[in-house]
Write a protein that holds these residues in place. Structure first.
Motif, PDB file in Angstrom:
ATOM      1  N   LEU A   1       0.848  -1.184   0.000  1.00 37.36           N
ATOM      2  CA  LEU A   1       0.000   0.000   0.000  1.00 37.36           C
ATOM      3  C   LEU A   1       0.886   1.237   0.000  1.00 37.36           C
ATOM      4  O   LEU A   1       2.022   1.183   0.470  1.00 37.36           O
ATOM      5  CB  LEU A   1      -0.890   0.031   1.238  1.00 37.36           C
ATOM      6  N   GLN A   2       0.364   2.352  -0.481  1.00 37.07           N
ATOM      7  CA  GLN A   2       1.133   3.597  -0.455  1.00 37.07           C
ATOM      8  C   GLN A   2       1.593   3.911   0.958  1.00 37.07           C
ATOM      9  O   GLN A   2       2.717   4.326   1.175  1.00 37.07           O
ATOM     10  CB  GLN A   2       0.283   4.760  -0.961  1.00 37.07           C
ATOM     11  N   ASN A   3       0.670   3.742   1.913  1.00 33.12           N
ATOM     12  CA  ASN A   3       1.038   3.964   3.312  1.00 33.12           C
ATOM     13  C   ASN A   3       0.200   3.075   4.227  1.00 33.12           C
ATOM     14  O   ASN A   3      -0.810   2.511   3.800  1.00 33.12           O
ATOM     15  CB  ASN A   3       0.899   5.447   3.698  1.00 33.12           C
ATOM     16  N   TYR A   4       0.654   2.961   5.456  1.00 34.92           N
ATOM     17  CA  TYR A   4      -0.022   2.136   6.462  1.00 34.92           C
ATOM     18  C   TYR A   4      -0.433   2.990   7.658  1.00 34.92           C
ATOM     19  O   TYR A   4      -0.432   2.541   8.793  1.00 34.92           O
ATOM     20  CB  TYR A   4       0.894   0.978   6.879  1.00 34.92           C
ATOM     21  N   LEU A   5      -0.811   4.210   7.386  1.00 33.40           N
ATOM     22  CA  LEU A   5      -1.160   5.147   8.452  1.00 33.40           C
ATOM     23  C   LEU A   5      -2.440   4.732   9.173  1.00 33.40           C
ATOM     24  O   LEU A   5      -2.502   4.769  10.407  1.00 33.40           O
ATOM     25  CB  LEU A   5      -1.296   6.560   7.887  1.00 33.40           C
ATOM     26  N   ARG A   6      -3.463   4.350   8.432  1.00 31.50           N
ATOM     27  CA  ARG A   6      -4.722   3.940   9.051  1.00 31.50           C
ATOM     28  C   ARG A   6      -4.497   2.720   9.948  1.00 31.50           C
ATOM     29  O   ARG A   6      -5.015   2.668  11.068  1.00 31.50           O
ATOM     30  CB  ARG A   6      -5.775   3.627   7.994  1.00 31.50           C
ATOM     31  N   THR A   7      -3.721   1.771   9.478  1.00 32.19           N
ATOM     32  CA  THR A   7      -3.436   0.561  10.261  1.00 32.19           C
ATOM     33  C   THR A   7      -2.820   0.924  11.602  1.00 32.19           C
ATOM     34  O   THR A   7      -3.261   0.431  12.646  1.00 32.19           O
ATOM     35  CB  THR A   7      -2.464  -0.354   9.478  1.00 32.19           C
ATOM     36  N   HIS A   8      -1.820   1.781  11.584  1.00 32.88           N
ATOM     37  CA  HIS A   8      -1.144   2.167  12.823  1.00 32.88           C
ATOM     38  C   HIS A   8      -2.046   3.013  13.721  1.00 32.88           C
ATOM     39  O   HIS A   8      -2.067   2.824  14.934  1.00 32.88           O
ATOM     40  CB  HIS A   8       0.168   2.897  12.520  1.00 32.88           C
ATOM     41  N   ARG A   9      -2.797   3.933  13.122  1.00 28.31           N
ATOM     42  CA  ARG A   9      -3.678   4.777  13.925  1.00 28.31           C
ATOM     43  C   ARG A   9      -4.729   3.931  14.635  1.00 28.31           C
ATOM     44  O   ARG A   9      -4.979   4.090  15.834  1.00 28.31           O
ATOM     45  CB  ARG A   9      -4.362   5.831  13.039  1.00 28.31           C
ATOM     46  N   ARG A  10      -5.316   2.997  13.918  1.00 27.27           N
ATOM     47  CA  ARG A  10      -6.342   2.135  14.517  1.00 27.27           C
ATOM     48  C   ARG A  10      -5.757   1.196  15.565  1.00 27.27           C
ATOM     49  O   ARG A  10      -6.425   0.875  16.551  1.00 27.27           O
ATOM     50  CB  ARG A  10      -7.061   1.350  13.433  1.00 27.27           C
ATOM     51  N   ARG A  11      -4.539   0.743  15.350  1.00 24.93           N
ATOM     52  CA  ARG A  11      -3.887  -0.134  16.322  1.00 24.93           C
ATOM     53  C   ARG A  11      -3.831   0.526  17.703  1.00 24.93           C
ATOM     54  O   ARG A  11      -3.953  -0.135  18.723  1.00 24.93           O
ATOM     55  CB  ARG A  11      -2.483  -0.476  15.847  1.00 24.93           C
TER      56      ARG A  11
ATOM     57  N   ALA B   1       9.803   5.897   8.481  1.00 27.90           N
ATOM     58  CA  ALA B   1       8.949   6.391   7.401  1.00 27.90           C
ATOM     59  C   ALA B   1       8.907   5.397   6.242  1.00 27.90           C
ATOM     60  O   ALA B   1       7.876   5.246   5.589  1.00 27.90           O
ATOM     61  CB  ALA B   1       9.443   7.752   6.923  1.00 27.90           C
ATOM     62  N   SER B   2       9.993   4.691   6.000  1.00 27.12           N
ATOM     63  CA  SER B   2      10.031   3.722   4.896  1.00 27.12           C
ATOM     64  C   SER B   2       9.052   2.571   5.117  1.00 27.12           C
ATOM     65  O   SER B   2       8.628   1.933   4.153  1.00 27.12           O
ATOM     66  CB  SER B   2      11.449   3.177   4.702  1.00 27.12           C
ATOM     67  N   GLU B   3       8.672   2.314   6.357  1.00 25.70           N
ATOM     68  CA  GLU B   3       7.663   1.288   6.636  1.00 25.70           C
ATOM     69  C   GLU B   3       6.261   1.888   6.667  1.00 25.70           C
ATOM     70  O   GLU B   3       5.312   1.272   6.185  1.00 25.70           O
ATOM     71  CB  GLU B   3       7.969   0.584   7.962  1.00 25.70           C
ATOM     72  N   LEU B   4       6.122   3.073   7.236  1.00 26.16           N
ATOM     73  CA  LEU B   4       4.810   3.725   7.277  1.00 26.16           C
ATOM     74  C   LEU B   4       4.319   4.045   5.870  1.00 26.16           C
ATOM     75  O   LEU B   4       3.129   3.962   5.583  1.00 26.16           O
ATOM     76  CB  LEU B   4       4.883   5.012   8.105  1.00 26.16           C
ATOM     77  N   PHE B   5       5.236   4.435   4.992  1.00 25.50           N
ATOM     78  CA  PHE B   5       4.920   4.790   3.613  1.00 25.50           C
ATOM     79  C   PHE B   5       5.564   3.768   2.679  1.00 25.50           C
ATOM     80  O   PHE B   5       6.250   4.120   1.720  1.00 25.50           O
ATOM     81  CB  PHE B   5       5.409   6.211   3.310  1.00 25.50           C
ATOM     82  N   ALA B   6       5.332   2.500   2.949  1.00 27.18           N
ATOM     83  CA  ALA B   6       6.032   1.403   2.271  1.00 27.18           C
ATOM     84  C   ALA B   6       5.852   1.408   0.756  1.00 27.18           C
ATOM     85  O   ALA B   6       6.821   1.237   0.011  1.00 27.18           O
ATOM     86  CB  ALA B   6       5.597   0.067   2.846  1.00 27.18           C
ATOM     87  N   GLY B   7       4.645   1.589   0.273  1.00 25.62           N
ATOM     88  CA  GLY B   7       4.411   1.584  -1.171  1.00 25.62           C
ATOM     89  C   GLY B   7       5.066   2.761  -1.864  1.00 25.62           C
ATOM     90  O   GLY B   7       5.659   2.622  -2.937  1.00 25.62           O
TER      91      GLY B   7
END
Length: 120
Positions: free
Chosen positions: A6-16, A62-68
């Motif tokens: 995915l372009q980023n995993y921000l929602r995943t981390h925020r919800r976690r 950041a390279s993991e949060l914005f992996a895609g």
């Protein structure tokens, strides 16, 4: 096989961490959760200061949060580096100090594997 990220995993981390978009916005210094929503839905790319803020809040590179996004940029840079290496190697002064220093910088970029992202 390269896994499409995915372009980023921000929602995943925020919800976690059970944060609302408004709470996340507060941590980022934004006025409302609208920006957070746009980041999470890939309709807006955050600036460098916001990327650093996400990194700090989630304690993730950041390279993991914005992996895609990171993956796409890495591939583009690798392609440009590969072209530059070819041009430098074709030059008559390919063995001079300045050219060798450039090649020493570029070769590891060209050879970088998807799973071996730098963590400098």
């Amino acid at each position: 096989m390269t896994h499409q990220k995915l372009q980023n995993y921000l929602r995943t981390h925020r919800r976690r961490y059970h944060l609302s978009q408004a709470e996340m916005a507060t941590l980022l210094g934004a006025v409302s959760g609208t920006k957070v929503s746009r980041y999470e839905n890939f309709t807006r790319m955050p600036g460098v200061l916001t990327v650093f803020a996400f990194e700090i809040v989630f304690n993730q590179p950041a390279s993991e949060l914005f992996a895609g996004t990171y993956q796409a940029i890495r591939l583009a840079v690798q392609g440009r580096a590969r072209c530059m290496v070819e041009k430098l190697n074709a030059r008559p002064d390919a063995q001079t100090g300045k050219t060798l220093r450039k090649l020493n910088l570029l070769r590891p970029i060209v050879e970088l594997k998807p799973s071996s992202a730098r963590r400098d």
